[in-house]
Write a protein that holds these residues in place. Structure first.
Motif, mmCIF file in Angstrom:
data_model
loop_
_atom_site.group_PDB
_atom_site.id
_atom_site.type_symbol
_atom_site.label_atom_id
_atom_site.label_comp_id
_atom_site.label_asym_id
_atom_site.label_seq_id
_atom_site.Cartn_x
_atom_site.Cartn_y
_atom_site.Cartn_z
ATOM 1 N N THR A 121 29.623 -22.693 65.866
ATOM 2 C CA THR A 121 29.630 -24.118 65.929
ATOM 3 C C THR A 121 31.041 -24.209 66.736
ATOM 4 O O THR A 121 31.397 -23.470 67.420
ATOM 5 C CB THR A 121 30.472 -24.457 64.450
ATOM 6 N N PRO A 122 31.307 -25.667 67.135
ATOM 7 C CA PRO A 122 32.518 -25.829 68.385
ATOM 8 C C PRO A 122 33.650 -25.142 68.031
ATOM 9 O O PRO A 122 34.457 -24.669 68.810
ATOM 10 C CB PRO A 122 32.650 -27.329 68.445
ATOM 11 N N ALA A 123 34.085 -25.023 66.700
ATOM 12 C CA ALA A 123 35.337 -24.128 66.244
ATOM 13 C C ALA A 123 35.001 -23.107 65.535
ATOM 14 O O ALA A 123 35.331 -23.406 64.092
ATOM 15 C CB ALA A 123 36.307 -25.093 65.868
ATOM 16 N N ALA A 159 38.292 -24.175 74.122
ATOM 17 C CA ALA A 159 37.658 -24.213 75.595
ATOM 18 C C ALA A 159 36.194 -24.034 75.685
ATOM 19 O O ALA A 159 35.551 -24.885 76.300
ATOM 20 C CB ALA A 159 38.362 -22.880 76.415
ATOM 21 N N ILE A 160 35.642 -23.151 74.955
ATOM 22 C CA ILE A 160 34.218 -23.252 74.888
ATOM 23 C C ILE A 160 33.499 -24.535 74.489
ATOM 24 O O ILE A 160 32.755 -25.059 75.123
ATOM 25 C CB ILE A 160 33.747 -22.035 73.688
ATOM 26 N N ALA A 161 34.046 -25.239 73.179
ATOM 27 C CA ALA A 161 33.548 -26.484 72.849
ATOM 28 C C ALA A 161 33.641 -27.648 73.837
ATOM 29 O O ALA A 161 32.804 -28.390 74.198
ATOM 30 C CB ALA A 161 34.190 -26.769 71.715
ATOM 31 N N LEU A 162 34.868 -27.487 74.584
ATOM 32 C CA LEU A 162 35.151 -28.569 75.592
ATOM 33 C C LEU A 162 34.106 -28.540 76.884
ATOM 34 O O LEU A 162 33.738 -29.413 77.423
ATOM 35 C CB LEU A 162 36.711 -28.741 75.953
ATOM 36 N N ALA A 163 34.013 -27.332 77.349
ATOM 37 C CA ALA A 163 33.315 -26.838 78.596
ATOM 38 C C ALA A 163 31.809 -27.397 78.417
ATOM 39 O O ALA A 163 31.277 -27.427 79.303
ATOM 40 C CB ALA A 163 33.617 -25.360 78.991
ATOM 41 N N ALA A 164 31.506 -27.284 77.132
ATOM 42 C CA ALA A 164 29.928 -27.458 76.816
ATOM 43 C C ALA A 164 29.819 -28.924 76.962
ATOM 44 O O ALA A 164 28.623 -29.502 76.766
ATOM 45 C CB ALA A 164 29.505 -26.790 75.650
ATOM 46 N N GLY A 214 39.673 -35.699 78.383
ATOM 47 C CA GLY A 214 41.119 -35.757 77.836
ATOM 48 C C GLY A 214 41.559 -34.898 77.071
ATOM 49 O O GLY A 214 42.613 -34.565 76.903
ATOM 50 N N CYS A 215 40.683 -34.628 76.096
ATOM 51 C CA CYS A 215 41.002 -33.613 75.020
ATOM 52 C C CYS A 215 41.562 -32.360 75.604
ATOM 53 O O CYS A 215 42.305 -31.622 75.067
ATOM 54 C CB CYS A 215 39.887 -33.263 74.056
ATOM 55 N N ALA A 216 40.851 -31.829 76.506
ATOM 56 C CA ALA A 216 41.110 -30.639 77.493
ATOM 57 C C ALA A 216 42.704 -30.636 77.930
ATOM 58 O O ALA A 216 43.365 -29.785 77.927
ATOM 59 C CB ALA A 216 40.205 -30.439 78.535
ATOM 60 N N ALA A 272 39.977 -31.951 67.051
ATOM 61 C CA ALA A 272 39.558 -32.950 66.084
ATOM 62 C C ALA A 272 39.133 -34.236 66.689
ATOM 63 O O ALA A 272 38.219 -34.911 66.386
ATOM 64 C CB ALA A 272 40.853 -33.374 65.133
ATOM 65 N N LEU A 273 39.707 -34.786 67.624
ATOM 66 C CA LEU A 273 39.418 -36.047 68.611
ATOM 67 C C LEU A 273 37.809 -35.721 69.085
ATOM 68 O O LEU A 273 37.078 -36.505 69.191
ATOM 69 C CB LEU A 273 40.347 -36.281 69.740
ATOM 70 N N SER A 274 37.691 -34.338 69.833
ATOM 71 C CA SER A 274 36.601 -34.018 70.331
ATOM 72 C C SER A 274 35.219 -34.120 69.421
ATOM 73 O O SER A 274 34.226 -34.586 69.845
ATOM 74 C CB SER A 274 36.708 -32.769 71.136
#
Length: 306
Positions: A10-12, A133-138, A146-148, A298-300
């Motif tokens: 999962t993303p996190a 970083a993995i979740a946002l990069a994908a 913005g979350c990054a 959380a926002l992502s």
């Protein structure tokens, strides 16, 4: 999963399982989801409490000794669950499994050394930047960019120069983040090439074997006290066995997005356990930085995808 946890899709992430069972919508399903939330809360608290208890053995065993014991416990749990058959592994399967074993050990060693130097809350927050970083990069949305930026601002704030700044400890926290990100990617590869949980189980076993010399040297040079061994074993049980089994159960009843969202609270739990369990204080600016990293994740997850 922390990190201190086991693999995740999962993303996190912190679990090697994937969501295959449907989530009930009503009636008993509501009670199951409530049980899942309570299990997630217990898992997070167990993970961070285990790390705190393990740190109590640092004066005797050092971070390396505590990590060695934790690797042994993790290997026993995963071997019992995954039941790998290494003789059937091909060279193509052994490659990522061995890499995963090295990353697994390095991740826990860098995290526990960072905890020893900069405290539980800061170390776990820095480590959490890896899966974030993995979740946002994908992702491919403006909100994720913005979350990054929010997460990056939190990380920079945590690492701001101060008279007492331990740059080695902060660097080890970032190394743990890099290892956790690599751990996630390697687990996906292992999951595609090795059936079931055999891959992570074999990797945990190899990692434990790599730490065997460490255990032998520690016992010969500095015979550990019974209290230190108990603390180290408790860290292994609470930070490896309990989260793995709890996540295995939770993902049967809780959607993956909700699971990832709840896991983002781990840095806050770590800071609270460090504050009340170990007396490690964070200033208001540090709390704001921890909140920025957690809020970014959380926002992502909460903003709906098209």
């Amino acid at each position: 999963m922390s990190a201190a946890s086991v693999p995740a899709p999962t993303p996190a992430p912190v679990s090697t399982t994937t969501v295959t069972a449907p989530v009930p919508e009503a009636g008993p399903g509501g009670r199951l989801r409530l049980a899942g939330v309570l299990t997630m809360a217990g898992s997070g608290l167990a993970n961070q409490t285990g790390a705190a208890i393990g740190s109590l053995a640092f004066p005797v065993l050092g971070p390396v000794g505590v990590v060695a014991v934790r690797q042994y416990v993790a290997a026993l749990v995963l071997l019992a669950v995954g039941r790998p058959r290494p003789r059937s592994f091909t060279r193509r399967q052994w490659g990522p499994v061995l890499l995963l074993a090295v990353v697994f050990g390095t991740m826990n060693l860098s995290l526990y050394t960072a905890i020893d130097r900069v405290g539980l809350g800061l170390a776990v927050t820095l480590e959490f930047l890896g899966p974030l970083a993995i979740a946002l990069a994908a992702a491919r949305r403006r909100v994720d960019a913005g979350c990054a930026l929010i997460a990056a601002a939190g990380a920079v704030t945590l690492m701001r120069p101060r008279p007492s700044t331990d740059y080695l400890g902060l660097g080890l926290g970032l190394l743990a983040a890099l290892c956790w990100a690599s751990y996630i990617l390697l687990n996906r590869t292992v999951g595609r090439r090795v059936p079931g949980a055999q891959g992570p189980a074999a990797a945990a076993a190899v990692s434990a074997v790599l730490f065997l010399p460490v255990g032998v040297v520690l016992v010969v040079r500095h015979p550990p006290t019974a209290q230190a061994v108990v603390c180290a074993v408790a860290a292994g049980v609470l930070s490896s066995a309990v989260p793995y089994l709890a996540d295995l159960l939770t993902l049967r009843f809780v959607p993956a997005a909700a699971f990832g969202l709840f896991m983002s609270v781990n840095p806050v739990l770590a800071a609270l356990v460090g504050r009340f369990g170990l007396g490690q204080h964070l200033g208001l600016v540090d709390w704001a930085a921890v909140g920025a990293v957690v809020g970014a994740n959380a926002l992502s997850i909460l903003v709906p995808r098209r």
